[in-house]
Each structure stands twice: as C-alpha cells, then as structure tokens.
Design a protein around this motif. Structure first.
Motif, PDB file in Angstrom:
ATOM      1  N   PHE A  60     -63.145 -25.069  94.093  1.00  0.00           N
ATOM      2  CA  PHE A  60     -63.008 -23.834  94.859  1.00  0.00           C
ATOM      3  C   PHE A  60     -61.760 -23.055  94.422  1.00  0.00           C
ATOM      4  O   PHE A  60     -61.799 -21.832  94.258  1.00  0.00           O
ATOM      5  CB  PHE A  60     -62.940 -24.172  96.357  1.00  0.00           C
ATOM      6  N   MET A  79     -53.660 -13.833 106.362  1.00  0.00           N
ATOM      7  CA  MET A  79     -54.265 -14.986 105.675  1.00  0.00           C
ATOM      8  C   MET A  79     -55.749 -14.704 105.432  1.00  0.00           C
ATOM      9  O   MET A  79     -56.464 -14.333 106.353  1.00  0.00           O
ATOM     10  CB  MET A  79     -54.105 -16.242 106.549  1.00  0.00           C
ATOM     11  N   SER A  80     -56.179 -14.874 104.196  1.00  0.00           N
ATOM     12  CA  SER A  80     -57.564 -14.548 103.859  1.00  0.00           C
ATOM     13  C   SER A  80     -58.493 -15.730 104.138  1.00  0.00           C
ATOM     14  O   SER A  80     -58.032 -16.831 104.468  1.00  0.00           O
ATOM     15  CB  SER A  80     -57.663 -14.175 102.382  1.00  0.00           C
ATOM     16  N   LEU A  81     -59.769 -15.484 103.948  1.00  0.00           N
ATOM     17  CA  LEU A  81     -60.762 -16.549 104.124  1.00  0.00           C
ATOM     18  C   LEU A  81     -60.512 -17.675 103.126  1.00  0.00           C
ATOM     19  O   LEU A  81     -60.722 -18.852 103.428  1.00  0.00           O
ATOM     20  CB  LEU A  81     -62.172 -15.954 103.947  1.00  0.00           C
ATOM     21  N   LYS A  82     -60.024 -17.301 101.940  1.00  0.00           N
ATOM     22  CA  LYS A  82     -59.712 -18.314 100.921  1.00  0.00           C
ATOM     23  C   LYS A  82     -58.645 -19.283 101.438  1.00  0.00           C
ATOM     24  O   LYS A  82     -58.797 -20.500 101.340  1.00  0.00           O
ATOM     25  CB  LYS A  82     -59.211 -17.613  99.656  1.00  0.00           C
ATOM     26  N   VAL A 124     -58.584 -14.343  93.793  1.00  0.00           N
ATOM     27  CA  VAL A 124     -58.620 -13.779  95.159  1.00  0.00           C
ATOM     28  C   VAL A 124     -57.286 -14.060  95.857  1.00  0.00           C
ATOM     29  O   VAL A 124     -56.743 -15.172  95.757  1.00  0.00           O
ATOM     30  CB  VAL A 124     -59.797 -14.388  95.957  1.00  0.00           C
ATOM     31  N   GLU A 184     -65.964 -11.404 105.676  1.00  0.00           N
ATOM     32  CA  GLU A 184     -64.746 -12.220 105.651  1.00  0.00           C
ATOM     33  C   GLU A 184     -64.244 -12.494 107.076  1.00  0.00           C
ATOM     34  O   GLU A 184     -63.879 -13.633 107.408  1.00  0.00           O
ATOM     35  CB  GLU A 184     -63.652 -11.523 104.842  1.00  0.00           C
ATOM     36  N   LYS A 235     -58.867  -7.420 109.953  1.00  0.00           N
ATOM     37  CA  LYS A 235     -58.214  -8.710 109.753  1.00  0.00           C
ATOM     38  C   LYS A 235     -57.050  -8.888 110.736  1.00  0.00           C
ATOM     39  O   LYS A 235     -56.850  -9.989 111.262  1.00  0.00           O
ATOM     40  CB  LYS A 235     -57.724  -8.851 108.313  1.00  0.00           C
ATOM     41  N   HIS A 269     -59.856 -21.456 104.262  1.00  0.00           N
ATOM     42  CA  HIS A 269     -60.831 -22.442 103.773  1.00  0.00           C
ATOM     43  C   HIS A 269     -60.108 -23.629 103.135  1.00  0.00           C
ATOM     44  O   HIS A 269     -60.519 -24.773 103.321  1.00  0.00           O
ATOM     45  CB  HIS A 269     -61.784 -21.784 102.780  1.00  0.00           C
ATOM     46  N   LEU A 278     -53.676 -13.540 100.996  1.00  0.00           N
ATOM     47  CA  LEU A 278     -53.373 -12.696 102.156  1.00  0.00           C
ATOM     48  C   LEU A 278     -54.631 -11.997 102.650  1.00  0.00           C
ATOM     49  O   LEU A 278     -54.801 -11.619 103.749  1.00  0.00           O
ATOM     50  CB  LEU A 278     -52.314 -11.661 101.793  1.00  0.00           C
ATOM     51  N   LYS A 282     -62.475 -21.452  91.136  1.00  0.00           N
ATOM     52  CA  LYS A 282     -63.456 -20.384  91.221  1.00  0.00           C
ATOM     53  C   LYS A 282     -62.851 -19.115  91.816  1.00  0.00           C
ATOM     54  O   LYS A 282     -63.196 -18.005  91.403  1.00  0.00           O
ATOM     55  CB  LYS A 282     -64.648 -20.853  92.073  1.00  0.00           C
ATOM     56  N   LEU A 283     -61.971 -19.261  92.805  1.00  0.00           N
ATOM     57  CA  LEU A 283     -61.418 -18.084  93.488  1.00  0.00           C
ATOM     58  C   LEU A 283     -59.945 -17.854  93.132  1.00  0.00           C
ATOM     59  O   LEU A 283     -59.163 -17.390  93.952  1.00  0.00           O
ATOM     60  CB  LEU A 283     -61.571 -18.223  95.008  1.00  0.00           C
ATOM     61  N   HIS A 286     -64.479 -20.438 110.573  1.00  0.00           N
ATOM     62  CA  HIS A 286     -63.572 -21.509 110.163  1.00  0.00           C
ATOM     63  C   HIS A 286     -62.717 -21.987 111.333  1.00  0.00           C
ATOM     64  O   HIS A 286     -62.427 -23.179 111.448  1.00  0.00           O
ATOM     65  CB  HIS A 286     -62.677 -21.039 109.010  1.00  0.00           C
TER      66      HIS A 286
END
Lengths: 260, 70
Positions: free
Chosen positions: B60, B1-4, B67, A237, A19, B7, B70, B63-64, A244
C-alpha cells in the motif's frame, strides 16, 4: 455565490472544507466512544474479584466480524485509490464489496444479539443455577437446553465455560413453582451485558450509517463524478475516513469485550 | 490527515490485534486439557493474517507513495 475550498485546500490549513468538517465530527465521536470505554474500564476495575462475567460472548463469531471489517477498510481505500487514477469500474467494485461487508457485519451481529435474547439463566429457590437456551416456556415449566452450573461461580460463568469442559448441554425442565429468578442475557441481565449492548449497538448504528453514506455516494450520487470529479473523489475520501474510524473503534471493542 | 494516513494507522492497529489475538488464542488453547483445537487454529490463522497485513501495508505504501499524508 460560490463556496470556496470545496475542492481545493485552503493555503493556511492545507485542507478542503469537507475534510475539516469530518475531522471535527470524528473528534466528537472520539469523545463519545471514549466516555463509554472509560465507563466500561471503571466498572470493570471496580467490580469485586471474580464477580465480573467472562466468556459470555462467542469469540469465533466476533473474530469473523473483525475480519469482515478489516476487509471492508481495505476495499474502501483501494476504491478511493482506483478513483484517483480514473478507474471508476474498479472503484465501484471495491465499494460494492464494502457495502456487502457492512451488511454481513450487521447480519452476524443480529445473529449474536438474537442468541443472547434466547439465552437464559434460571436460579431456583433451592439455590441451583441453570444456564442455557430457551426451548419452551409456559405457566407450569421452563425448558432450557443447557446445563446446571456451579452456583459458587454462577455470576461469572457462561455457556462457553461449560462447553470447554465437554458439557454441551441437555434439555432441562424446571417447574415454574421452583423458580426464584429467570432472565435472559439481554441488556438488563447485568452491568456487563448492559455496556456490551450499549457499545456494540452504538457501533452497529455507525456501521449502518456509514454503509448508507457509501452506498449513496456509490449509486444515486455517482453523477457528480461526471460533472465535478475532484469534488466527488473528496466525498469518497471523507466517507472512507468515517468508515476507518468505525473500524478502528471495533479493533478496540473486540479484544476488550470478547477476549479480556 | 488523509485517508492514506488513517489507513496506515488502521493497518498498524489491525496487525497488532492479529498478533495479540494469536498470542491470546495460543495461550488459552494450550492451557486447557485437552488442548482447545479451535483456539489453536484461530491463533495460527490470526498470525498468518498479521503477516499478510504487514505485506499489504508495504504494498500500500509503495502504491500510494505520491499521495499526501495531509
């Protein structure tokens, strides 16, 4: 020797290795696309009033491509979420849709590029400007399916402008001896087309690269899910983060190039 | 920063684009004589998609919710 933090995050940064790596890479990508966007903006604001070409691109096609990319981002993240709760089948279905969306995007973009390379502008020696798609071209004459456009606005107008006013074009034969200049709407046509092809071409390469990575993780690389599932989920991920970024670039490219 | 997190950022940007595009399509469509039906249709579709993205964003987030950002 085992490499640390490939799965679990470091305590100080809170991030695992991949990451950190992808965010450093994305930072360099932001600089690359940022420089190109800045170039576009500076060229545009520096152009003489009325000289910057508009309405050259097909908005409905660009809109469809935008929808395709938004859908692909949703499927990427839903696939990752499914994998986190152990639903590999749903993950595989979602990522397959993502790859198909990427193929659709590239296919539609290729159609747009092909259209631009067959779209010509001809300026005759007596100052008339013709614009349209090439039907035939030989030593004696050029035949276009298009229309004559207002020479005073010739640099700025495109096919869409004329079609809006009910002129859907007709076949026009122009003798080769009368032609002063002929060129297609490729990158060499003008500054706008040049930067359009640069920005969208670079973005298209990113779409292809992202799709290849996602497809690799999805099919040949899927064996890792059995041996090291947490690391596999991290890979998904990281590929999703890249995807994205690519989609976010398009969210900015579409209005700037197609609408403004 | 996570995919969440990215997104959510992406959905916000896409929603803004949808409503912005709808405004552009309505404006260009209605300022032509006769009115450009294709643009008006795209404007309606884009506004509907914008609302759908807001609904999806809320789904979304629910749902997450466990999660990390980070």
């Amino acid at each position: 020797m085992e490499i640390p933090y490939v799965v679990h995050p470091r305590r100080d940064t809170g991030l695992y290795n991949a990451k950190v790596g992808i965010w450093l890479f994305l930072a360099s990508e932001v600089m690359l696309f940022g420089a190109l966007f800045s170039s576009y903006i500076l060229l545009r604001v520096g152009a003489e009033a009325g000289e910057w070409p508009t309405h050259l691109l097909n908005v409905p096609i660009g809109t469809v491509n935008t929808l395709v990319l938004i859908s692909s981002s949703v499927t990427v993240v839903l696939g990752w979420a499914a994998l986190k709760v152990g639903n590999f089948a749903k993950y595989r279905a979602c990522q397959t849709i993502t790859v198909l969306c990427a193929c659709a995007f590239v296919g539609i973009k290729s159609y747009e590029y092909n259209d631009k390379f067959h779209h010509y502008q001809v300026i005759t020696k007596d100052g008339k400007v013709f614009d349209g798609h090439l039907v035939s071209r030989d030593k004696e004459a050029v035949v276009l399916h298009g229309h004559q456009i207002d020479a005073s606005k010739g640099k700025a107008l495109g096919v869409r402008e004329a079609s809006r006013h009910g002129d859907h074009g007709k076949e026009i034969e122009i003798k080769a001896d009368d032609i002063k200049k002929i060129d297609n709407y490729g990158p060499a046509h003008n500054t706008y087309m040049s930067i359009y092809f640069t920005l969208t071409g670079l973005h298209g390469l990113h779409v292809v690269a992202g799709a290849l990575v996602i497809a690799y993780i999805l099919w040949p690389g899927a064996g890792m899910y059995k041996t090291d599932p947490e690391r596999y989920i991290n890979r998904v991920e990281v590929s999703g983060l890249f995807w994205h970024f690519v989609d976010l670039v398009w969210i900015f490219l579409f209005p700037v190039l197609y609408l403004l | 920063m996570s995919l969440k997190a990215i997104h959510i950022l992406f959905i916000i940007a896409s929603t803004a684009l949808c409503f912005g595009f709808a405004a552009w399509a309505f404006w260009t469509g209605s300022h032509e004589e006769p009115a450009n039906r294709l643009n008006l249709g795209m404007g309606i579709a884009s506004a509907v998609l914008g609302v759908a993205l807001v609904v999806y964003g809320r789904y979304f987030l629910k749902k997450l919710k466990d999660v990390s950002y980070l």
